[in-house]
Design an enzyme around this catalytic site. Structure first.
Site, PDB file in Angstrom:
ATOM      1  N   HIS A   1     -14.704  -7.563   3.303  1.00 18.88           N
ATOM      2  CA  HIS A   1     -13.996  -8.833   3.515  1.00 18.88           C
ATOM      3  C   HIS A   1     -14.953 -10.011   3.379  1.00 18.88           C
ATOM      4  CE1 HIS A   1     -10.254  -7.037   5.122  1.00 18.88           C
ATOM      5  NE2 HIS A   1     -11.084  -6.056   5.446  1.00 18.88           N
TER       6      HIS A   1
ATOM      7  N   CYS B   1      -6.860   0.533   6.093  1.00 16.70           N
ATOM      8  CA  CYS B   1      -5.701  -0.361   6.149  1.00 16.70           C
ATOM      9  C   CYS B   1      -5.220  -0.385   7.596  1.00 16.70           C
ATOM     10  CB  CYS B   1      -4.590   0.126   5.222  1.00 16.70           C
ATOM     11  SG  CYS B   1      -3.135  -0.943   5.319  1.00 16.70           S
TER      12      CYS B   1
ATOM     13  N   GLN C   1       0.840  -1.212   0.000  1.00 18.60           N
ATOM     14  CA  GLN C   1       0.000   0.000   0.000  1.00 18.60           C
ATOM     15  C   GLN C   1       0.871   1.256   0.000  1.00 18.60           C
ATOM     16  OE1 GLN C   1      -1.362  -2.598   2.233  1.00 18.60           O
ATOM     17  NE2 GLN C   1      -2.948  -2.959   0.688  1.00 18.60           N
TER      18      GLN C   1
ATOM     19  N   GLY D   1      -8.182  -7.461   7.692  1.00 14.80           N
ATOM     20  CA  GLY D   1      -8.534  -8.875   7.477  1.00 14.80           C
ATOM     21  C   GLY D   1      -8.541  -9.642   8.787  1.00 14.80           C
TER      22      GLY D   1
ATOM     23  N   CYS E   1      -2.735  -8.653   6.987  1.00 18.24           N
ATOM     24  CA  CYS E   1      -3.761  -7.656   6.665  1.00 18.24           C
ATOM     25  C   CYS E   1      -4.484  -7.358   7.977  1.00 18.24           C
ATOM     26  CB  CYS E   1      -4.721  -8.204   5.612  1.00 18.24           C
ATOM     27  SG  CYS E   1      -6.091  -7.086   5.248  1.00 18.24           S
TER      28      CYS E   1
ATOM     29  N   GLU F   1      -5.392 -10.041  -0.659  1.00 19.28           N
ATOM     30  CA  GLU F   1      -5.906  -8.677  -0.553  1.00 19.28           C
ATOM     31  C   GLU F   1      -6.391  -8.136  -1.894  1.00 19.28           C
ATOM     32  OE1 GLU F   1      -4.024  -5.448   1.446  1.00 19.28           O
ATOM     33  OE2 GLU F   1      -3.024  -6.777   2.858  1.00 19.28           O
TER      34      GLU F   1
HETATM   35  N1  LIG Z   1      -6.311  -4.292   0.256  1.00 26.05           N
HETATM   36  C1  LIG Z   1      -7.191  -3.633   1.157  1.00 26.05           C
HETATM   37  C2  LIG Z   1      -6.599  -2.409   1.806  1.00 26.05           C
HETATM   38  C3  LIG Z   1      -5.395  -2.692   2.667  1.00 26.05           C
HETATM   39  C4  LIG Z   1      -5.646  -3.588   3.876  1.00 26.05           C
HETATM   40  C5  LIG Z   1      -4.428  -3.689   4.731  1.00 26.05           C
HETATM   41  N2  LIG Z   1      -3.283  -4.271   4.249  1.00 26.05           N
HETATM   42  C6  LIG Z   1      -4.689  -3.850   6.214  1.00 26.05           C
HETATM   43  O1  LIG Z   1      -3.698  -4.001   6.948  1.00 26.05           O
HETATM   44  O2  LIG Z   1      -5.834  -3.723   6.657  1.00 26.05           O
HETATM   45  C7  LIG Z   1      -8.484  -3.235   0.416  1.00 26.05           C
HETATM   46  O3  LIG Z   1      -8.490  -3.180  -0.819  1.00 26.05           O
HETATM   47  O4  LIG Z   1      -9.489  -2.973   1.088  1.00 26.05           O
END
Ligand SMILES: N[C@@H](CCC[C@H](N)C(=O)O)C(=O)O
Length: 281
Positions: free
Chosen positions: A161, A78, A49, A222, A219, A210
């Site tokens: 999610h 994030c 990111q 997540g 994540c 992701e």
């Molecule tokens: N890929 C996710 C955004 C990033 C999530 C992240 N790495 C975390 O730590 O929460 C999306 O597209 O929502």
């Protein structure tokens, strides 16, 4: 040294290029293509990111953070990067508690004595319209199957999610099933996909695909989604350790539906972005 300064940080190996738009206005208007160029691991700096710290809009907040995925697209949340940005802002202000603003709201963060950071990721949303899903289905049992994966739990932690429970998360070919599920018609805004197995009532093993990135080592949102999904299914209590490829996060789903995430923050290096990556030659 010429160029725009950045710092490379990570939370459990989920890695970020962090710019400071308060000091460097040139990074305030990045477009998707430029962000993707910077995030590219072969020809850019490389990251899961890309984060831009901006001046807070809300009087209560200490800073605003903008989040883009590796593909350049802007997203709402994030967890791991919020800990990193909170750590930077705590250092600047000499405080152990700060408020980080995102496009989905204000997030309280606290620095712990052991160096870890806890972030209140806000109230999770569980209604199908809020995940969002394309059909009015029970979000605790989304009728979705692909290969060995079926019966997902939908959770919105600022971002969408889909959480699957299996006997052995290690056995799932997440590179094969993740991209198909991310783009499944059930998820009109696409989704992050978690594959989890329950170790005991306090511990979950989780692997992640992701949205806009692919497999990452961790994540944060997540892990929040996995903790909420497991408790909702009655598989664990409301406070769990989630073991990701990069290590553990502690997740607690509070009675008011806020979710607390606690984990480490690390800085890898700092550098200067060559102007060509911004498109200025
Ligand atoms: N890929 C996710 C955004 C990033 C999530 C992240 N790495 C975390 O730590 O929460 C999306 O597209 O929502």
């Amino acid at each position: 040294m010429n160029g725009i300064p950045f710092v490379k940080m990570h939370g459990l190996g989920n890695d970020f290029v962090v710019f400071d738009g308060r000091r460097d206005p040139a990074v305030l208007d990045l477009d998707d293509a430029t962000a993707a160029r910077i995030a590219d691991r072969k020809t850019g700096v490389g990251c899961d990111q890309l984060i831009v710290i901006e001046p807070a809009r809300d009087d209560l907040a200490d800073a605003f953070m903008r989040i883009r995925n590796n593909d350049g697209g802007e997203v709402q949340a994030c967890g791991n990067a919020t800990r990193c940005v909170a750590n930077i802002v705590m250092g600047e202000l000499g405080r152990k508690d700060v408020i980080i603003e995102t496009v989905v709201g204000l997030l309280d963060a606290n620095g712990l004595a052991d160096g870890r950071v806890t972030v209140d990721m806000g109230q999770v949303k569980l209604d199908w319209r809020d995940i969002p899903l394309s059909d009015a289905v029970d979000t605790n049992h989304i009728p979705l199957s692909l290969g060995p994966l079926s019966d997902a739990v939908g959770v919105n932690v600022g971002n969408p999610h889909g959480v699957f429970f299996v006997d052995d998360a290690e056995s799932i070919d997440i590179e094969k099933f993740g991209p198909v599920l991310e783009h499944h018609e059930m998820f009109p805004e696409r989704a992050n996909i978690e594959v989890c197995s329950i170790i005991d009532e306090n511990k979950i093993r989780m692997r992640v695909w992701e949205r806009g990135v692919g497999v990452t080592r961790a994540c944060g949102t997540g892990a929040c989604a996995a903790g909420v999904a497991a408790a909702r299914r009655g598989l664990t209590g409301r406070k769990v350790e989630v073991i990701l490829d990069g290590g553990p996060l502690t997740i607690e789903w509070l009675p008011d539906d806020h979710v607390l995430m606690t984990g480490p923050v690390a800085t890898s290096f700092s550098g200067f972005l060559h102007a060509s990556l911004l498109g200025n030659h």
